[in-house]
Design a protein around this motif. Structure first.
Motif, mmCIF file in Angstrom:
data_model
loop_
_atom_site.group_PDB
_atom_site.id
_atom_site.type_symbol
_atom_site.label_atom_id
_atom_site.label_comp_id
_atom_site.label_asym_id
_atom_site.label_seq_id
_atom_site.Cartn_x
_atom_site.Cartn_y
_atom_site.Cartn_z
ATOM 1 N N PRO A 141 36.865 60.908 47.845
ATOM 2 C CA PRO A 141 37.407 61.916 46.978
ATOM 3 C C PRO A 141 36.677 62.521 45.922
ATOM 4 N N THR A 142 35.475 61.917 45.723
ATOM 5 C CA THR A 142 34.575 62.438 44.763
ATOM 6 C C THR A 142 33.213 62.709 45.343
ATOM 7 N N LYS B 269 39.406 71.161 44.944
ATOM 8 C CA LYS B 269 39.949 69.776 44.270
ATOM 9 C C LYS B 269 40.704 70.072 42.976
ATOM 10 N N CYS C 68 41.719 56.036 46.943
ATOM 11 C CA CYS C 68 41.352 57.300 46.396
ATOM 12 C C CYS C 68 41.328 57.437 45.005
ATOM 13 N N ASP D 5 38.359 57.682 42.164
ATOM 14 C CA ASP D 5 38.308 58.604 41.261
ATOM 15 C C ASP D 5 38.204 58.279 39.641
ATOM 16 N N GLN E 113 34.880 56.534 38.933
ATOM 17 C CA GLN E 113 33.916 57.507 38.980
ATOM 18 C C GLN E 113 32.458 56.864 39.348
ATOM 19 N N GLU F 125 48.364 59.593 39.908
ATOM 20 C CA GLU F 125 47.113 59.939 40.848
ATOM 21 C C GLU F 125 47.408 59.485 42.398
ATOM 22 N N TYR G 284 47.308 62.148 45.911
ATOM 23 C CA TYR G 284 46.223 61.618 47.151
ATOM 24 C C TYR G 284 47.302 61.580 48.246
#
Length: 709
Positions: free
Chosen positions: A230-231, A298, A335, A339, A342, A368, A372
């Motif tokens: 997801p990053t 995103k 996810c 995120d 990081q 969050e 997702y």
């Protein structure tokens, strides 16, 4: 014998223990030579299966334990039966006790009491207790589906998953009477002027509709669209997803999400601002920049997610969320954690999906996690629309999805499904003609025993999700449902060993879920395999895969068209080779030589490639498919006429072949050395070919005429 070699030779007891756990201590190499596994390899693989074989004493203990294993269980962990065939069910109880056994049918459809067979087996003593074996019969008329078998004695009771699978997955009647063809495309590479630098689900819908309506194609095979990180940076390979069950939202078309139409002017401006920065990349002939596209998309998706949904849309979202259950919640949690941290270290305990730490983080990151989950819902909606568009365009099959062999070792599935995956192991392939050093795909494999112990639930849920909007499903490296090449961490790809799976269970469940979804299944059965495997797959109705360049007669010459398998997806090329124009020019040799992947002298490999080309041209000429000194385009079309002469029920045409592309999408055995999975669709000189311009492409239309006869 060298002392080091002698030390690495496994003892007979270690070999017996390995065999008891489905590990093959030897295998046949690509050139027909027999190869033996080293001691350290067997010990490491057994350790990954939870078996301590670190000393002769521990090996003896493990051997004694495995001999008693089935007698310790009242019922097998999972029972897989085939519809139309009676199946014997062994039940282990204290010797002399009476036992009742019955089946509770799926969805509360009733019960079936099982009858005991007159089969006697000597009792077996386990831990000082005599255990008897009673054999019951599962009748042949049990309905297809997921049931539960239960057993009860005075000592207690047990239950196990019972799966009744179809004997054969039948090809649809209309396809059994004719040859169907379709396009094969790397979706990310097929871009339109509205794409955000990467081909998306709207492009998929348009391509499917156009190919059906204007080219009379029956299907559209695409690369796996399974979830990536997801990053950023995002892993470019579609065959190394973080989850095979869920979808990569980079393929979403933001503007097609219903709520986008009702955004405020300010929020609409944010969407357009995000798109403007990457939409122009769709005409860039250079490597596809997924990271830039995903960062832009995103940001825009967060804006759309924040917009209010109608009561009906919110209800649909919540129903989707409930239907996907714990699997979706765990994926979305991974996810959100990825995120949130990081790329930094996760707190102690966060690597365990069931820990209190994760429970607290779920509460903290609930918004969050909602985001997702929502991404998966809107992706599901757009995939459904794409399949509908393909069928509306006249395709008989529609979208053919592709299922990767495994998942990223640090991904969502590896985290959420750790209990049914083997740790410290990567899967791959032993050396073969095209990958002479072997391959390590680094993916953790299913743990055979844990998969059975949990009733194959994770495998079932994966198939159900992938098949939701599929007319067909291609299984990459289908041999992996029979055996996988396990490579212990830190060892070379040539130091692996084959581990066997219960193929009756895995193939049976695949056929059951495909039949329920109304989908065809194609198994990619290339490379090193045991000959009986193809016969077994044919019996179960799973189509095979034939690639023209790989099909040979016993004398090494190209296989005659009539010798190809009827139940197969037959193609000229595959994504692991350059498109046909490049292959004919020897690009597959030049790339490997340039990247240092050859283990033979380059002049030897070049000569072999030239001989292969000359033999193929001679075969085409013998059938009157080419004249003297044919052009590149004539040769490519002749190759496709050749496969049309085969009895194969399905024929695939690479979209790259259709527009004259020469660059390979992927070079096995490389990572950063080649722009794998980043090559945009282009013509013979590298100019970008956009979706809007496909039907104006003379080569594409000409090749479609070839396929339509």
């Amino acid at each position: 014998m060298d002392p080091v070699e002698q030390k690495s030779t496994p003892s007979p007891a270690l070999v017996d223990l390995a065999v008891a756990y489905g590990i093959s201590p030897d295998h046949w190499g690509f050139h027909g030579e027999k190869k033996y596994a080293a001691e350290h390899t067997l010990v490491a693989v057994l350790d990954a299966l939870g078996v301590d074989a670190s000393s002769p004493e521990r090996i003896d203990v493990a051997l004694a334990s495995v001999a008693d294993r089935e007698w310790r269980r009242m019922l097998p962990p999972t029972v897989v039966a085939t519809a139309g065939r009676a199946t014997e069910l062994p039940v282990h109880v204290t010797d002399g006790l009476e036992v009742e056994v019955w089946v509770e049918l799926e969805d509360g459809a009733g019960e079936r009491v099982l009858g005991q067979l007159d089969v006697y087996t000597e009792p077996h003593v386990v831990d000082g207790r005599a255990i008897g074996r009673a054999v019951f019969e599962l009748p042949e008329d049990l309905p297809l589906g997921w049931h539960e078998v239960r057993a009860r004695t005075a000592d207690g009771q047990s239950r196990a998953t019972l799966v009744v699978t179809p004997a054969r997955l039948e090809v649809p009647a209309d396809l059994a009477e004719r040859q169907a063809w379709g396009l094969m495309a790397q979706l990310y590479s097929v871009r339109s002027r509205q794409s955000w630098g990467v081909g998306d689900f709207a492009d998929l819908a348009d391509l499917g509709w156009l190919a059906g309506r204007s080219l009379d194609a029956d299907f559209l095979l695409i690369n796996p669209v399974a979830a990536a990180e997801p990053t950023t940076p995002m892993t470019p390979s579609p065959y190394l997803p973080v989850s095979r069950r869920f979808v990569n939202p980079i393929y979403l078309r933001v503007e097609d999400i219903r709520e986008t139409a009702y955004l405020s002017a300010a929020d609409r401006s944010l969407i357009e601002w995000s798109a403007d920065g990457v939409r122009e990349m769709s005409t860039d002939p250079g490597p596809i920049d997924r990271d830039a596209s995903w960062e832009a998309k995103k940001s825009a998706l967060r804006v759309v997610f924040g917009a209010p949904r109608s009561a009906a849309r919110e209800t649909a979202f919540q129903e989707f969320r409930r239907s996907q259950g714990r699997g979706l919640e765990d994926f979305a949690t991974w996810c959100a954690l990825t995120d949130h941290f990081q790329g930094g270290p996760w707190p102690d305990g966060a690597d365990d999906v069931t820990s209190d730490v994760v429970k607290e983080l779920r509460a903290e990151l609930s918004d969050e996690i909602d985001f997702y989950c929502w991404l998966q819902w809107v992706a599901d909606v757009q995939l459904e629309q794409a399949q509908r568009a393909a069928l509306d365009g006249g395709m008989s099959i529609g979208v053919m999805h592709d299922l990767a062999v495994g998942v990223h070792p640090s991904g969502a599935d590896a985290w959420a499904l750790a209990g049914v995956l083997a740790n410290g192991i990567g899967v791959g392939a032993p050396p073969d003609m095209y990958n002479q050093q072997g391959q390590n795909w680094s993916q953790p494999p299913w743990h055979p025993e844990e998969l059975a112990r949990t009733g194959y639930a994770a495998y079932r849920d994966l198939l159900r999700t992938v098949l939701r909007h599929a007319g067909a499903l291609r299984i990459d490296h289908v041999i992996g449902l029979f055996r996988l090449w396990w490579i212990p961490q830190g060892q070379g790809a040539d130091e692996g060993v084959y581990v066997r799976y219960d193929h009756d269970a895995l193939i049976g469940i695949l056929c059951l879920e495909a039949q329920r979804a109304g989908a065809i299944v194609i198994g990619e059965d290339l490379g090193v395999f045991e000959p009986w495997v193809r016969d077994y797959l044919t019996e179960r109705g799973v189509l095979g895969t034939s690639v023209l360049w790989f099909e040979k007669e016993q004398d090494g010459l190209p296989a005659r068209p009539e010798s190809f398998r009827p139940l197969s997806l037959t193609t000229v090329t595959t994504h692991d080779l350059p498109p046909s124009a490049g292959y004919l020019a020897g690009e597959h040799v030049e790339i490997r030589e340039r990247l240092g992947l050859l283990t033979e002298p380059v002049h030897t490999v070049r000569q072999a490639a030239k001989e292969e080309r000359d033999q193929m041209v001679a075969a085409l000429s013998d059938l009157g498919l080419v004249g003297i000194e044919p052009s590149e385009r004539e040769l490519v079309e002749a190759l496709h006429r050749y496969v049309r002469m085969t009895p194969a029920v399905l024929l695939g045409v690479s979209l790259a072949d259709a527009v004259g592309e020469r660059r390979a999408q992927n070079q096995p055995g490389t990572d950063q050395e080649y722009p794998n999975w980043k090559v945009p669709l282009g013509d013979s000189i590298g100019n970008v070919v956009l979706l809007e311009d496909l039907l104006d492409n003379a080569r594409l239309r000409s090749l479609a005429r070839v396929m339509n006869g």
